[in-house]
Design an enzyme around this catalytic site. Structure first.
Site: not given
Ligand code: 6PG
Length: 476
Positions: A14, A32, A75, A128, A182, A185-186, A189, A446
């Site tokens: 943030g 905050n 969070k 991200s 997103k 995306h993860n 990742e 089945r």
């Molecule tokens: C991003 C990352 C971010 C985060 C990861 C870590 O795109 O900037 O993906 O969102 O650092 O999600 O994820 P884990 O803790 O599940 O590995």
């Protein structure tokens, strides 16, 4: 003078987003829950731009010009609900609330619908790029209404990463679309990281290279088609020496991978949608397996294969094979992820433009890679592409990777080195291209034990065979 935009939640992400807005010349109101963070930001960074410190949510809301633009960076889960619930009564119709955390897209759908009833715009936005991205230019994936996006666009395109003059931000689609994208995306990742991990493991234990040498190999790969942020940082990590022991850093880190949950959500969502993201699932399970210290300890004495060393004359060729296997498996990972986005988009009526997703992932985000330019081109030339695997340029790469990919999986298997990512990707590829799958037999089974019926390949209709009687077939 009122502030142009507000940020509440000044932990690293943030705070860095607020600084990024301020550096772009916006007057930024910051808040905050614990005042120290607000004071800290002002103390250290007020020289970077125009900040308005505020000490309550109502003060924050009062500080903003209308319609208000307010970013929440707290969070995911209940803490986000708390802030949203407290803010909603303070806002006016037309105001735009942005949740930039890693929220679950179903939560975003719920919040968006509830706030829409009060005339408020709620924008669930994927962001991200980690801490550095938030400050220097993230990839931004906002959902929500088109109107809300219109209000935010000038702000977001200013702070987003930029690739060849194109900002890494686009309106993804209504309600939860941004957070859904997103999430995937993860998931990708996770897959990407697992595949890189397997490549490293093979270079280390099949080829016999040391981490510093492997760092050089990744550096070289990073100058080619694998050019990406994750390959780049992998080389950095592998080249790093632990200050305490003088050992390669990778050797002193406990080999149990953790997760905050977005990869798991991707797989859970894929199960609901019936979207086969086997590579992402293997990556999530590989992390969870690594964490089962007790299970691993108990299994350490189990037998493995005997004597299958790589001949020294095969080493260079095998390093190239691994690069091919990594690239081919990576194509599968992205193909699966993009198909899941397609499935989510169809399910929720989001109309997500896959080419635009690839475009905004080219910079700023964790999976940024040269490779995404090819994906963008693939969807631009055919927005209805059923799978990235059939795109002409990826087909060429897969064609070239055929033998090396198979050699890597079979060599790893015969040496007892686990490559769940490489092998599941190859299995996915082979299953898709198979003329017939043993699913026919599964259907027959089945029908045998549960009269679950089946369809025939040659005649329309739904059938059942009287397995326990005279085995005659009838149409149901
Ligand atoms: C991003 C990352 C971010 C985060 C990861 C870590 O795109 O900037 O993906 O969102 O650092 O999600 O994820 P884990 O803790 O599940 O590995």
């Amino acid at each position: 003078e009122k502030a142009h935009i507000g940020v509440t939640g000044l932990a690293t992400m943030g705070r860095n987003l607020a600084r990024n807005f301020a550096r772009r010349g916006h007057r930024v109101a910051v808040h905050n829950r614990r005042a120290e963070r607000t004071d800290n930001l002002i103390e250290h960074f007020s020289g970077e731009g125009d900040f308005v410190p505020t000490y309550s949510l109502s003060e924050l809301v009062q500080a903003l010009e209308r319609p208000r633009r307010l970013v929440i960076m707290v969070k995911a889960g209940p803490p986000t609900d708390e802030v949203v619930d407290e803010l909603a009564p303070l806002l006016d119709s037309g105001d735009v609330l942005v949740d930039a955390g890693n929220a679950h897209f179903e939560d975003t759908r719920r919040r968006q619908a509830a706030l829409a009833e009060r005339g408020l715009h709620f924008v669930g936005s994927g962001v991200s790029g980690g801490e550095e991205g938030a400050l220097e230019g993230p990839s931004i994936m906002p959902g929500g209404s088109q109107q809300a996006y219109g209000e935010l666009e000038p702000f977001l395109s200013g702070i987003a990463a930029d690739v060849d003059g194109t900002p890494c931000v686009a309106h993804i689609g209504p309600d939860g679309a941004g957070h859904f994208v997103k999430m995937v995306h993860n998931g990708i990742e996770y897959s990407d990281m697992q595949l890189i991990g397997e490549a490293y493991d093979l270079l280390r234990h099949a080829v016999g290279k040391e981490p510093a040498e492997i760092a050089e190999i990744f550096r070289r790969w990073n100058t080619g088609r694998l050019d990406s942020y994750l390959i780049e940082i992998t080389a950095e990590v592998l080249a790093h020496t632990d200050a305490h022991t003088g050992k390669p850093f990778v050797d002193v880190v406990l080999d149990q991978a953790e997760q905050k949950g977005t990869g798991r959500w991707t797989v859970q969502g894929a199960l609901e949608l019936g979207s086969p993201v086997s590579g992402i699932a293997e990556a999530v399970f590989a992390r969870s397996l690594s964490g089962h210290a007790d299970l691993r300890e108990a299994s350490r004495g189990l037998p493995g294969p005997t004597g299958t060393r790589l001949a020294s004359t095969d080493i260079d060729g095998f390093v190239d094979d691994i690069e091919q296997a990594l690239y081919a498996s990576k194509i599968v990972a992205y193909a699966q992820g993009f198909n899941q986005i397609q499935a989510g988009s169809a399910e929720y009526g989001w109309n997500v433009d896959l080419g635009s997703v690839a475009t905004i992932w080219r910079g700023g985000c964790i999976i940024r890679a040269k490779f995404l330019d090819r994906i963008r081109a693939a969807y631009e030339s055919d927005p209805q592409l059923p799978t990235l695997l059939t795109d002409r340029s990826f087909q060429r790469a897969l064609n070239e990777a055929q033998d090396p990919w198979r050699r890597v999986v079979s060599r790893a298997t015969s040496m007892g080195i686990p490559v769940p990512g490489f092998s599941t990707s190859l299995a996915y590829y082979d299953a898709l291209r198979a003329k017939r799958l043993p699913a026919a037999l599964v259907q027959a089974q089945r029908d045998y034990f549960g009269a679950h019926t089946y369809r025939r390949a040659d005649i329309d209709g739904v059938f059942h065979t009287e397995w326990s009687d005279d085995r005659s077939e009838y149409e149901v």
